[in-house]
Design a protein around this motif. Structure first.
Motif, PDB file in Angstrom:
ATOM      1  N   ALA A   1     -21.527   2.596   4.472  1.00  0.00           N
ATOM      2  CA  ALA A   1     -21.144   3.900   5.029  1.00  0.00           C
ATOM      3  C   ALA A   1     -19.803   4.348   4.472  1.00  0.00           C
ATOM      4  N   ILE A   2     -18.927   3.402   4.183  1.00  0.00           N
ATOM      5  CA  ILE A   2     -17.670   3.685   3.486  1.00  0.00           C
ATOM      6  C   ILE A   2     -17.779   3.042   2.114  1.00  0.00           C
ATOM      7  N   ASP A   3     -17.688   3.850   1.059  1.00  0.00           N
ATOM      8  CA  ASP A   3     -17.759   3.305  -0.296  1.00  0.00           C
ATOM      9  C   ASP A   3     -16.542   3.746  -1.097  1.00  0.00           C
ATOM     10  N   GLY A   4     -16.531   3.401  -2.364  1.00  0.00           N
ATOM     11  CA  GLY A   4     -15.354   3.685  -3.178  1.00  0.00           C
ATOM     12  C   GLY A   4     -14.124   2.981  -2.657  1.00  0.00           C
ATOM     13  N   ASN A   5     -14.306   1.835  -2.012  1.00  0.00           N
ATOM     14  CA  ASN A   5     -13.176   1.114  -1.429  1.00  0.00           C
ATOM     15  C   ASN A   5     -12.177   0.733  -2.518  1.00  0.00           C
ATOM     16  N   ALA A   6     -10.918   1.021  -2.251  1.00  0.00           N
ATOM     17  CA  ALA A   6      -9.875   0.787  -3.260  1.00  0.00           C
ATOM     18  C   ALA A   6      -8.676   0.112  -2.623  1.00  0.00           C
ATOM     19  N   VAL A   7      -8.113  -0.841  -3.345  1.00  0.00           N
ATOM     20  CA  VAL A   7      -6.878  -1.486  -2.912  1.00  0.00           C
ATOM     21  C   VAL A   7      -5.871  -1.400  -4.051  1.00  0.00           C
ATOM     22  N   ASN A   8      -4.615  -1.296  -3.683  1.00  0.00           N
ATOM     23  CA  ASN A   8      -3.544  -1.210  -4.666  1.00  0.00           C
ATOM     24  C   ASN A   8      -2.314  -1.916  -4.130  1.00  0.00           C
ATOM     25  N   ILE A   9      -1.658  -2.668  -4.996  1.00  0.00           N
ATOM     26  CA  ILE A   9      -0.389  -3.284  -4.635  1.00  0.00           C
ATOM     27  C   ILE A   9       0.537  -3.181  -5.838  1.00  0.00           C
ATOM     28  N   ASP A  10       1.774  -2.779  -5.594  1.00  0.00           N
ATOM     29  CA  ASP A  10       2.748  -2.688  -6.674  1.00  0.00           C
ATOM     30  C   ASP A  10       4.104  -3.178  -6.194  1.00  0.00           C
ATOM     31  N   ALA A  11       4.910  -3.605  -7.119  1.00  0.00           N
ATOM     32  CA  ALA A  11       6.241  -4.108  -6.807  1.00  0.00           C
ATOM     33  C   ALA A  11       7.206  -3.649  -7.883  1.00  0.00           C
ATOM     34  N   ASN A  12       8.429  -3.295  -7.458  1.00  0.00           N
ATOM     35  CA  ASN A  12       9.459  -2.835  -8.386  1.00  0.00           C
ATOM     36  C   ASN A  12      10.797  -3.450  -8.011  1.00  0.00           C
ATOM     37  N   TYR A  13      11.495  -3.951  -9.016  1.00  0.00           N
ATOM     38  CA  TYR A  13      12.827  -4.519  -8.778  1.00  0.00           C
ATOM     39  C   TYR A  13      13.695  -4.280 -10.001  1.00  0.00           C
ATOM     40  N   GLY A  14      14.980  -4.005  -9.744  1.00  0.00           N
ATOM     41  CA  GLY A  14      15.931  -3.789 -10.821  1.00  0.00           C
ATOM     42  C   GLY A  14      17.043  -4.816 -10.795  1.00  0.00           C
ATOM     43  N   PHE A  15      17.298  -5.430 -11.946  1.00  0.00           N
ATOM     44  CA  PHE A  15      18.382  -6.394 -12.089  1.00  0.00           C
ATOM     45  C   PHE A  15      19.580  -5.708 -12.736  1.00  0.00           C
ATOM     46  N   LYS A  16      20.740  -5.961 -12.222  1.00  0.00           N
ATOM     47  CA  LYS A  16      21.953  -5.436 -12.834  1.00  0.00           C
ATOM     48  C   LYS A  16      22.376  -6.378 -13.951  1.00  0.00           C
ATOM     49  N   ILE A  17      22.704  -5.831 -15.112  1.00  0.00           N
ATOM     50  CA  ILE A  17      23.155  -6.611 -16.257  1.00  0.00           C
ATOM     51  C   ILE A  17      24.576  -6.172 -16.593  1.00  0.00           C
ATOM     52  N   GLY A  18      25.535  -7.059 -16.359  1.00  0.00           N
ATOM     53  CA  GLY A  18      26.926  -6.685 -16.573  1.00  0.00           C
ATOM     54  C   GLY A  18      27.356  -5.630 -15.575  1.00  0.00           C
TER      55      GLY A  18
END
Length: 922
Positions: free
Chosen positions: A281-298
């Protein structure tokens, strides 16, 4: 004289030392004006220079600047702030939330340090991708932009071979390859895929935006104006610049789920559901996971990394009722029993990096890798209609294959071939930028991108081979692009009210390959002519289709941007390029903006543009074998250099050329409300299109051409040609209101595009255009409708939003205007007509898709300092396009492009989608 020169040199040295000595470290803290919380990741840069940094997790920054310098503070979702250093050693800044003027200082369309969005000479949209993605179940960047930008359009394809698996959008009603895409201001490579069968933008390649994760993007700048003189080929309709994130010391992770609940057209609800594959009855099921991180250099460097994973399930859509008397009913869809979107699984990793290597030089790099595996159903193969497409015993009886061939209650058997694709994309850019001398800025970079697009056939047959093999490697293509740039610019403060000079050079190398599939994917094993050859659904590329082509491009540009007065700005750009395969091309552009008052600007532009024919269009070749009796022939899309193409009188492909003009105004009557209105006209000549198929048995064709086809055992052929001249006229409107009163936030955004395209001329090759019938074959009425249907004549969106402290609620109403498209017809005449059910005569096979409003709703809660949850529904009222059939001719239903109840128009055909998203900021 030598003493005087020595004295001058000493003085210049002393002045330089004094200027350096005047610079000092400026520090401070940036806070949110409403919540009083510190803001991490705010970009801080010296105006007109190369030094930049960003705030740490406590909202603090430190940067070196002089008393006369201006610091620009910008961050997604806030109004940019400009502060003069003066005698201050510490500058604390308060930023106001302003989703309308996201990062007001835009970099696209100018070679200077940037301009406020409402004061540019040409229209620029800024899309906050993070916010837009958080308020919808749409996960792909192309789909998000379709609802966020007024003149951007995208139609999700279904049942159209590889086009099901890439996300190609259009700008201002033109083709997907007539918009240039940049990442951090550098040219992005296109996909190796060519839209050939069953798709909008037929004959085009473009940039697949789905290969760039939305979580890596700070903002998207959309320049809605021809810009070939500034950026080169493809920028006829405009430029999309994707600006990657620079934030540091902040970890963002988002997870989401969405699914379609469509009781009106879900195949499982049909009264003949046993004729169709379907999901729940429910189709096109979609999952998404994302991650973002920034490292300081100097002190001032950073490395920002994004990882993204998503998985999408199939959808299944059919008309439920098959009763003839019901006006909303249609017959059983035997043409495409598994009608709907394909499934996919995608993983991506992206990065953005800058590291100062000296006081005046910065190293930067960015890029990423994405891999997408997809599969989608092709048209159904039905045994009673075409037994030659099935594996059979010598007596002609069907060989059953479990899990592939299915039986229907009415005694038929069928199978649904699956077209699988593996799409891998790799990009890497690196460069150095800095300053020298008297505030000259320079930028040297190299940018490489490669796309590999491979086809597979699954749960299908080469009927001439038998029943033993159901999986085929069909081959594919690859496209490589390497671009090197060296740019210089300088701002002269004392020339009039400011003068910016920019110039530079570019070298680009491109390579396109086609590689053949395994033998069984294309070969005929039954010379008797009884059985169909090749992998059903998508026949493999043959060795004769293989290609390995390359070219080189040299270019140079010069750009003058002058503030004649504090109110009058002009921009004049020129570009000369040389392509190794077709020669030189020169383009120019003039744009201007005048401030009638401080809050009312008029702006306009005129220019020329071009799009070089892609290597894909020049070299694309596809062949499948056709057997009739003992006669074996081939149906071929012939490359531009083929003897078949030359025999047809089609010349070598050349560049598409354009002339464009725009005129508009921006008005900000109060600080909270802005209005932009921009009209445009774009004339394009020699647009590259894919012709129809010409048969070797057509007696009306020149014998020299048909003899050439027969000599090469080609039964019919089609070609790419510079065949069409078009004119687009349109108007873009954006009304934006934002107001904060205490803890309450109010927003109302209206965006609209009104456009009209005409086909002015079709350039028929003499051999292929001698009669009306041949002209209709070369570019049919149906194909002309597809060119005109790149965008609806009207599209607008209204987005009201209310926020209170940690709560936000919003709605989005998007109107997609009328589109009409011809079906295939019954083949009885020149033009597409079908017989009426009552036998009264032929009817035009024209499908009218009336205008529709799609309503989205979303609610967002900030649970605590680190967590936020958003839930809602896209298309909450479950609106679909009109059914694609001719009233009075239901017997010819599904005679359209996807062989489904609807064409790929407007809002798509999947209906209501629920979604939930959770975000964490650590």
């Amino acid at each position: 004289m030598k003493k005087q020169l020595s004295g001058i040199v000493i003085l210049l040295f002393l002045f330089a030392e004094m200027a350096i000595a005047q610079k000092k470290v400026i520090s401070g803290t940036v806070t949110d004006g409403a919540s009083k919380e510190t803001i991490a990741g705010v970009s801080v840069r010296v105006k007109g220079g190369t030094l930049s940094t960003s705030t740490n997790q406590n909202g603090q920054f430190a940067i070196q600047a002089g008393p006369a310098d201006q610091l620009i503070f910008s961050y997604t979702g806030y109004t940019a702030v400009t502060m003069t250093v003066g005698t201050n050693a510490k500058i604390d800044v308060t930023m106001e939330s302003n989703t309308a003027q996201l990062n007001e200082v835009v970099l696209i369309g100018t070679r200077s340090a940037g301009r406020v969005k409402l004061e540019t000479a040409v229209p620029v949209d800024i899309v906050n991708v993070s916010k837009s993605a958080a308020t919808t179940g749409r996960m792909e960047l192309t789909d998000i932009l379709n609802y966020a930008a007024p003149s951007f359009n995208y139609n999700k394809q279904s049942g159209s071979d590889g086009a099901d698996h890439v996300e190609l959008g259009t700008l201002r009603g033109l083709g997907p390859d007539q918009t240039l895409v940049l990442v951090n201001g550098k040219r992005r490579h296109s996909t190796a895929f060519v839209s050939v069968f069953g798709t909008r933008g037929r004959g085009n390649s473009g940039v697949d935006l789905s290969s760039i994760p939305t979580a890596s993007i700070e903002r998207v700048e959309i320049l809605r104006d021809g810009a070939s003189a500034q950026y080169g080929s493809d920028a006829i309709a405009g430029v999309i610049n994707i600006v990657l994130k620079k934030s540091v010391n902040q970890f963002n992770i988002n997870a989401g789920y969405s699914g379609y609940y469509d009781p009106a057209f879900n195949s499982g609800k049909s009264i003949v559901a046993n004729q169709y594959p379907h999901g729940g009855a429910i189709d096109g099921n979609a999952v998404n996971i994302d991650a973002n991180y920034g490292f300081k250099i100097g002190k001032e460097g950073f490395l920002n990394i994004t990882a993204d994973y998503s998985k999408n399930g199939k959808t299944y859509r059919q008309v439920h009722d098959t009763a003839t008397a019901n006006p909303k009913a249609l017959p059983v869809n035997t043409a495409r029993r598994a009608n709907g979107d394909g499934s996919s699984e995608n993983g991506t990793i992206f990065f953005n990096n800058e590291i100062p290597v000296s006081a005046k030089t910065t190293f930067y790099s960015f890029g990423g890798f994405s891999y997408k595996a997809s599969d989608a159903y092709a048209f159904s193969r039905n045994f009673l209609a075409r037994p030659d497409r099935f594996p059979t015993k010598p007596d002609g009886t069907l060989i059953p294959v479990d899990g592939v061939i299915f039986n229907t209650p009415n005694g038929d058997s069928y199978y649904n071939p699956l077209i699988e694709t593996h799409n891998s994309d790799l990009a890497f850019a690196a460069g150095l930028k800095g300053s020298f001398g008297d505030a000259w800025s320079w930028d040297f970079s190299n940018n490489t991108g490669n796309n590999n697009f491979r086809f597979y056939g699954e749960k299908t047959f080469n009927a001439s081979l038998g029943a033993g093999k159901t999986h085929f490697d069909d081959g594919g293509s690859a496209f490589l692009q390497n671009t090197s740039n060296l740019n210089f610019s300088k701002h002269f403060d004392k020339v009039l009210s400011g003068f910016n000079l920019g110039f530079g050079a570019e070298y680009r190398y491109e390579r396109y390959k086609i590689f053949s599939g395994e033998e069984a994917s294309y070969k005929n094993y039954d010379p008797s002519g009884v059985k169909a050859a090749g992998s059903q659904g998508f026949p493999g590329f043959q060795p004769g289709d293989a290609a390995n082509a390359n070219r080189s491009v040299f270019g140079g540009f010069v750009d003058f941007e002058v503030d004649i007065t504090k109110k009058w700005l002009i921009d004049f750009a020129n570009r000369l390029e040389h392509y190794s395969d077709f020669g030189y091309n020169f383009n120019t552009k003039f744009a201007t903006r005048y401030k009638i008052t401080d809050n009312f600007n008029v702006r306009g532009s005129v220019g020329t543009g071009f799009r070089a024919p892609s290597l894909q269009q020049i070299n694309y070749s596809s062949t499948f074998t056709n057997v009739q009796g003992a006669i074996i022939s081939e149906v071929k899309i012939a490359p531009n250099h083929s003897p078949i193409t030359q025999a047809a009188g089609i010349q070598s492909l050349k560049q598409e050329k354009s002339r464009n003009a725009g005129l508009g105004f921006t008005f900000k009557p109060v600080p909270e409300f802005s209005i932009t209105v921009d009209g445009y006209i774009i004339k394009v000549t020699d647009r590259v299109v894919l012709s129809g198929q010409f048969s070797a048995e057509d007696k009306t064709l020149d014998p020299s051409f048909t003899d050439a086809l027969k000599a090469l055992h080609v039964g019919s052929a089609q070609f790419f040609a510079n065949a069409v001249n078009t004119t687009n006229r349109g108007l873009d409107v954006v009304l934006d209101y934002n107001k904060t009163i205490g803890d309450n936030r109010y927003r109302m955004l209206f965006t609209g595009n009104f456009q009209h395209m005409t086909i002015d001329k079709i350039n028929y090759p003499p051999i292929l255009g001698r009669t009306e019938a041949l002209q209709e074959t070369f570019l049919s009425s149906r194909e002309r409708k597809f060119i005109l249907a790149s965008a609806p004549a009207t599209k607008f969106s209204l987005n009201p939003e209310f926020g209170h402290k940690d709560f936000t609620a919003g709605m989005r109403f998007t109107y997609f205007g009328k589109v009409d498209i011809y079906g295939y017809g019954d083949g009885s005449g020149i033009y597409p007509t079908v017989p009426a059910d009552n036998g009264s005569g032929p009817l035009p096979d024209l499908y009218n898709y009336t205008g529709k409003v799609v309503s989205d709703v979303y609610l967002s809660f900030k649970l605590n300092k680190i967590a936020r949850i958003t839930l809602g529904s896209d298309n909450i009222f479950n609106v679909h396009p009109d059914l694609g059939y001719i009233k009075g001719a239901k017997g010819y239903a599904y005679n359209n492009e996807p062989a489904g109840p609807f064409d790929a128009v407007q809002m798509g055909s999947n209906g209501r989608r629920f979604f939930v998203r959770v975000g964490l900021t650590l």
